[in-house]
Enzyme design. Structure first.
Site, short mmCIF file in Angstrom:
data_model
loop_
_atom_site.label_atom_id
_atom_site.label_comp_id
_atom_site.label_asym_id
_atom_site.label_seq_id
_atom_site.Cartn_x
_atom_site.Cartn_y
_atom_site.Cartn_z
N LYS A 1 7.44 6.61 32.66
CA LYS A 1 7.98 7.55 31.69
C LYS A 1 9.45 7.81 31.97
O LYS A 1 9.85 8.15 33.07
CB LYS A 1 7.19 8.86 31.75
N ARG B 1 6.20 9.18 39.63
CA ARG B 1 5.64 8.12 38.77
C ARG B 1 5.08 6.97 39.60
O ARG B 1 4.11 6.33 39.20
CB ARG B 1 6.71 7.58 37.82
#
Length: 230
Positions: A211, A176
């Protein structure tokens, strides 16, 4: 027979790390838990934009990508990067990790040395990109790097086509840090600063949505601390 054995060893050492291969020879299976493993995902963010199947079926662009990945692989031969393992390439993304050899970590005076080495490796990858673009004038490849460290599990999956990989929340966050990162920069999460700020200066980017983690404060590498003005 010796030649065949050496050839078999060479093949397996190119599939899994050498210390893992030695354990596989004894146990035919491998899995191990590690703390504070460094992970990077380094993506050539504009490769898909440049890829053109209409020109030689895309083969020339894949040749360039293969050459670039080969240059990254060559960095791993440098003594200062001996503690870093290439995990895999995913399309035009290069994944590597440090601190996956218990014996090596025991030999280091500073338990965090491999984390610094991984950051130096990411910087060396940026230099490779700069040199690559200088040599190939029609290319302007852009590298984006996400960096994180934490607890992981390393394992080899399968009996025939062996697959070595690492798993854990720390790996997901590193991914991420790349996907939410800034082109041409190295991005880290806030928890990495407690160790990395001893050698590097960072710029706070702010809060980004990650996320599975909601919003996280993230930082971009500025420079090494020894390059800071006094």
């Amino acid at each position: 027979m010796l030649h065949l054995k050496n050839q078999a060893d060479w093949l397996i050492y190119n599939i899994v790390p050498e210390h893992v291969a030695e354990q596989l020879k004894k146990n035919a299976a491998y899995s191990e838990n590690f703390k504070n493993v460094g992970i990077i995902f380094a993506s050539i963010v504009n490769f898909n934009e440049m890829y053109d199947e209409s020109y030689l079926g895309g083969k020339e662009f894949l040749r360039v990508l293969n050459e670039l990945i080969g240059d990254f692989d060559e960095l791993l031969r440098y003594p200062q990067f001996y503690c870093i393992e290439k995990i895999k390439t995913i399309g035009s993304t290069f994944m590597a990790a440090s601190g996956l050899n218990s014996k090596m970590r025991e030999e280091q005076d500073d338990p965090n040395e491999h984390l610094y080495a991984l950051m130096e490796f990411a910087l060396a990858m940026q230099d490779v990109i700069d040199n690559f673009n200088r040599d190939l004038l029609e290319f302007n490849l852009i590298l984006r790097v996400g960096y994180n460290f934490g607890d992981v599990t390393a394992a080899v999956i399968g009996n025939t086509k062996l697959y070595y990989d690492i798993w854990g929340d720390a790996v997901n966050i590193a991914s991420r840090m790349d996907s939410t990162g800034v082109n041409g920069r190295i991005q880290v999460g806030e928890h990495c600063l407690s160790i990395l700020e001893k050698r590097y200066a960072f710029q706070k980017r702010g809060s980004v949505y990650v996320k599975g983690k909601d919003n996280m404060d993230v930082y971009l590498l500025l420079r090494k601390n020894d390059e800071c003005s006094v």
